[in-house]
Motif scaffolding. Structure first.
Motif, PDB file in Angstrom:
ATOM      1  N   LYS A  50       7.839  -4.708  -9.810  1.00  8.35           N
ATOM      2  CA  LYS A  50       7.047  -3.526  -9.443  1.00  8.35           C
ATOM      3  C   LYS A  50       7.445  -2.333 -10.299  1.00  8.35           C
ATOM      4  O   LYS A  50       6.595  -1.567 -10.770  1.00  8.35           O
ATOM      5  CB  LYS A  50       7.232  -3.199  -7.959  1.00  8.35           C
ATOM      6  CG  LYS A  50       6.531  -4.147  -7.010  1.00  8.35           C
ATOM      7  CD  LYS A  50       6.746  -3.723  -5.560  1.00  8.35           C
ATOM      8  CE  LYS A  50       6.047  -4.671  -4.599  1.00  8.35           C
ATOM      9  NZ  LYS A  50       6.282  -4.282  -3.182  1.00  8.35           N
ATOM     10  N   SER A  51       8.732  -2.182 -10.518  1.00  8.03           N
ATOM     11  CA  SER A  51       9.231  -1.099 -11.365  1.00  8.03           C
ATOM     12  C   SER A  51       8.790  -1.283 -12.808  1.00  8.03           C
ATOM     13  O   SER A  51       8.403  -0.319 -13.482  1.00  8.03           O
ATOM     14  CB  SER A  51      10.760  -1.040 -11.285  1.00  8.03           C
ATOM     15  OG  SER A  51      11.272  -0.050 -12.147  1.00  8.03           O
ATOM     16  N   MET A  52       8.825  -2.523 -13.295  1.00  8.23           N
ATOM     17  CA  MET A  52       8.397  -2.814 -14.663  1.00  8.23           C
ATOM     18  C   MET A  52       6.918  -2.480 -14.858  1.00  8.23           C
ATOM     19  O   MET A  52       6.527  -1.906 -15.878  1.00  8.23           O
ATOM     20  CB  MET A  52       8.633  -4.291 -14.993  1.00  8.23           C
ATOM     21  CG  MET A  52      10.080  -4.723 -15.089  1.00  8.23           C
ATOM     22  SD  MET A  52      11.011  -3.911 -16.399  1.00  8.23           S
ATOM     23  CE  MET A  52      11.952  -2.731 -15.415  1.00  8.23           C
ATOM     24  N   LEU A 102      -1.656  -0.023 -29.190  1.00 12.44           N
ATOM     25  CA  LEU A 102      -0.904  -1.006 -29.965  1.00 12.44           C
ATOM     26  C   LEU A 102       0.242  -0.338 -30.732  1.00 12.44           C
ATOM     27  O   LEU A 102       1.310  -0.928 -30.890  1.00 12.44           O
ATOM     28  CB  LEU A 102      -1.835  -1.739 -30.935  1.00 12.44           C
ATOM     29  CG  LEU A 102      -2.810  -2.743 -30.297  1.00 12.44           C
ATOM     30  CD1 LEU A 102      -3.795  -3.263 -31.334  1.00 12.44           C
ATOM     31  CD2 LEU A 102      -2.067  -3.900 -29.637  1.00 12.44           C
ATOM     32  N   THR A 103       0.032   0.883 -31.192  1.00 14.32           N
ATOM     33  CA  THR A 103       1.109   1.583 -31.901  1.00 14.32           C
ATOM     34  C   THR A 103       2.234   1.999 -30.958  1.00 14.32           C
ATOM     35  O   THR A 103       3.343   2.294 -31.406  1.00 14.32           O
ATOM     36  CB  THR A 103       0.583   2.841 -32.621  1.00 14.32           C
ATOM     37  OG1 THR A 103       0.206   3.845 -31.666  1.00 14.32           O
ATOM     38  CG2 THR A 103      -0.594   2.521 -33.514  1.00 14.32           C
ATOM     39  N   LEU A 104       1.956   2.031 -29.650  1.00 15.09           N
ATOM     40  CA  LEU A 104       2.962   2.458 -28.672  1.00 15.09           C
ATOM     41  C   LEU A 104       3.778   1.297 -28.114  1.00 15.09           C
ATOM     42  O   LEU A 104       4.752   1.518 -27.384  1.00 15.09           O
ATOM     43  CB  LEU A 104       2.280   3.197 -27.512  1.00 15.09           C
ATOM     44  CG  LEU A 104       1.444   4.427 -27.873  1.00 15.09           C
ATOM     45  CD1 LEU A 104       0.859   5.055 -26.611  1.00 15.09           C
ATOM     46  CD2 LEU A 104       2.260   5.445 -28.650  1.00 15.09           C
ATOM     47  N   LEU A 105       3.411   0.062 -28.449  1.00 21.94           N
ATOM     48  CA  LEU A 105       4.095  -1.098 -27.878  1.00 21.94           C
ATOM     49  C   LEU A 105       5.604  -1.129 -28.141  1.00 21.94           C
ATOM     50  O   LEU A 105       6.358  -1.596 -27.288  1.00 21.94           O
ATOM     51  CB  LEU A 105       3.456  -2.395 -28.388  1.00 21.94           C
ATOM     52  CG  LEU A 105       2.072  -2.724 -27.807  1.00 21.94           C
ATOM     53  CD1 LEU A 105       1.516  -3.968 -28.487  1.00 21.94           C
ATOM     54  CD2 LEU A 105       2.142  -2.932 -26.303  1.00 21.94           C
ATOM     55  N   GLU A 128       9.589  -5.368 -20.062  1.00 25.04           N
ATOM     56  CA  GLU A 128       8.308  -4.677 -19.862  1.00 25.04           C
ATOM     57  C   GLU A 128       7.204  -5.330 -20.684  1.00 25.04           C
ATOM     58  O   GLU A 128       6.079  -5.495 -20.208  1.00 25.04           O
ATOM     59  CB  GLU A 128       8.447  -3.203 -20.228  1.00 25.04           C
ATOM     60  CG  GLU A 128       9.282  -2.403 -19.238  1.00 25.04           C
ATOM     61  CD  GLU A 128       9.677  -1.046 -19.763  1.00 25.04           C
ATOM     62  OE1 GLU A 128      10.164  -0.219 -18.962  1.00 25.04           O
ATOM     63  OE2 GLU A 128       9.523  -0.791 -20.977  1.00 25.04           O
ATOM     64  N   PHE A 129       7.535  -5.698 -21.914  1.00 26.07           N
ATOM     65  CA  PHE A 129       6.533  -6.338 -22.769  1.00 26.07           C
ATOM     66  C   PHE A 129       6.114  -7.691 -22.200  1.00 26.07           C
ATOM     67  O   PHE A 129       4.924  -8.023 -22.165  1.00 26.07           O
ATOM     68  CB  PHE A 129       7.077  -6.503 -24.180  1.00 26.07           C
ATOM     69  CG  PHE A 129       6.085  -7.116 -25.134  1.00 26.07           C
ATOM     70  CD1 PHE A 129       4.945  -6.426 -25.519  1.00 26.07           C
ATOM     71  CD2 PHE A 129       6.292  -8.396 -25.640  1.00 26.07           C
ATOM     72  CE1 PHE A 129       4.020  -6.996 -26.394  1.00 26.07           C
ATOM     73  CE2 PHE A 129       5.374  -8.968 -26.506  1.00 26.07           C
ATOM     74  CZ  PHE A 129       4.237  -8.263 -26.883  1.00 26.07           C
ATOM     75  N   ARG A 130       7.071  -8.472 -21.740  1.00 25.22           N
ATOM     76  CA  ARG A 130       6.741  -9.768 -21.134  1.00 25.22           C
ATOM     77  C   ARG A 130       5.923  -9.579 -19.863  1.00 25.22           C
ATOM     78  O   ARG A 130       5.024 -10.370 -19.564  1.00 25.22           O
ATOM     79  CB  ARG A 130       8.027 -10.537 -20.856  1.00 25.22           C
ATOM     80  CG  ARG A 130       8.749 -10.984 -22.139  1.00 25.22           C
ATOM     81  CD  ARG A 130      10.159 -11.444 -21.857  1.00 25.22           C
ATOM     82  NE  ARG A 130      10.194 -12.679 -21.086  1.00 25.22           N
ATOM     83  CZ  ARG A 130      11.298 -13.151 -20.508  1.00 25.22           C
ATOM     84  NH1 ARG A 130      12.440 -12.486 -20.616  1.00 25.22           N
ATOM     85  NH2 ARG A 130      11.252 -14.292 -19.838  1.00 25.22           N
ATOM     86  N   THR A 131       6.225  -8.521 -19.127  1.00 23.38           N
ATOM     87  CA  THR A 131       5.436  -8.207 -17.932  1.00 23.38           C
ATOM     88  C   THR A 131       3.994  -7.903 -18.310  1.00 23.38           C
ATOM     89  O   THR A 131       3.055  -8.368 -17.653  1.00 23.38           O
ATOM     90  CB  THR A 131       6.057  -7.012 -17.182  1.00 23.38           C
ATOM     91  OG1 THR A 131       7.377  -7.348 -16.757  1.00 23.38           O
ATOM     92  CG2 THR A 131       5.215  -6.633 -15.969  1.00 23.38           C
ATOM     93  N   LEU A 132       3.815  -7.137 -19.381  1.00 20.76           N
ATOM     94  CA  LEU A 132       2.461  -6.819 -19.843  1.00 20.76           C
ATOM     95  C   LEU A 132       1.700  -8.090 -20.214  1.00 20.76           C
ATOM     96  O   LEU A 132       0.525  -8.258 -19.852  1.00 20.76           O
ATOM     97  CB  LEU A 132       2.527  -5.873 -21.043  1.00 20.76           C
ATOM     98  CG  LEU A 132       1.196  -5.545 -21.734  1.00 20.76           C
ATOM     99  CD1 LEU A 132       0.243  -4.819 -20.784  1.00 20.76           C
ATOM    100  CD2 LEU A 132       1.427  -4.706 -22.991  1.00 20.76           C
TER     101      LEU A 132
END
Length: 223
Positions: free
Chosen positions: A176-178, A138-141, A148-152
């Motif tokens: 795929k790259s994300m 969570l600290t690395l988000l 990338e965040f939306r992909t997660l």
């Protein structure tokens, strides 16, 4: 009892002062402080234990492996790091004799050195649970881009790359790259592990991601 000679190789003065203060409480060490491993080499000192910052240790392992071997044969090596650096440094910690987390157990440094001299290492209990590792992630988000965040988040819904691509209006190749980038930045072994994390921590994701953004923005504006 013969005093133990402990050398600190830490470039953060505040961390070095904290460790020196904790070491001095035991009253049984000779302490030398260096800012760079080359300074320790030039001193010709052979300490019983070397407390070294994780970045310096990584550089030593990668750039000067023979120096590392020479030092590790003569002294016990204790890596100093923060809890949020654990996942980033996991690949090199096995090459140290012990670890001390400056934000968790630095006050127990004397005990940690004694254990390291005997070939043992003390791991904070929070890192032995899945939720403890989640807290580090969570600290690395903030290191994720918006895409990338939306992909997660969508991985947390169990979606495949094609469906994620449709929802984000991007090509499947980009997704795929994300996904690869998310796995690398947050140290997941595979997309399933990432998806389970995102689902389990869904209420905390936005809060954690935004927690450091004001300070990051401030630093950017100052630059």
């Amino acid at each position: 009892m013969t005093p133990m000679h402990v050398c600190l190789v830490v470039d953060d003065d505040a961390v070095a002062d904290h460790l020196v203060s904790a070491l001095e409480k035991a009253g049984r060490h000779r302490i030398s402080v260096f800012h760079d491993i080359s300074d320790l080499q030039q001193s010709n000192i052979t300490p019983d234990a070397i407390l070294i910052g994780v970045q310096q240790f990584a550089a030593l392992r990668e750039n000067e492996p023979m120096v590392y071997l020479r030092l590790s044969r003569r002294s016990r090596i204790v890596v100093v790091l923060s809890s949020r650096e654990l996942l980033d440094a996991a690949h090199i910690l096995a090459f140290a004799d012990a670890w001390v987390f400056q934000d968790i157990n630095a006050d127990r440094i004397n005990e940690l050195i004694d254990l390291g001299l005997e070939g043992h290492c003390l791991m904070p209990k929070q890192f032995l649970s899945r939720l403890g590792v989640d807290e580090i992630r969570l600290t690395l988000l903030p290191r994720l881009s918006d895409v990338e965040f939306r992909t997660l988040l969508l991985l947390g819904e169990g979606l495949n790359n094609r469906t994620i691509a449709d929802q984000l209006e991007l090509s499947e190749a980009v997704i795929k790259s994300m996904v690869r980038s998310v796995l690398s930045k947050l140290h997941f072994r595979n997309r399933t592990e990432a998806g389970v994390f995102a689902a389990r921590q869904q209420p905390s994701l936005e809060i954690a991601r935004n927690s450091e953004r004001p300070s990051l923005a401030a630093r950017s504006s100052e630059g």
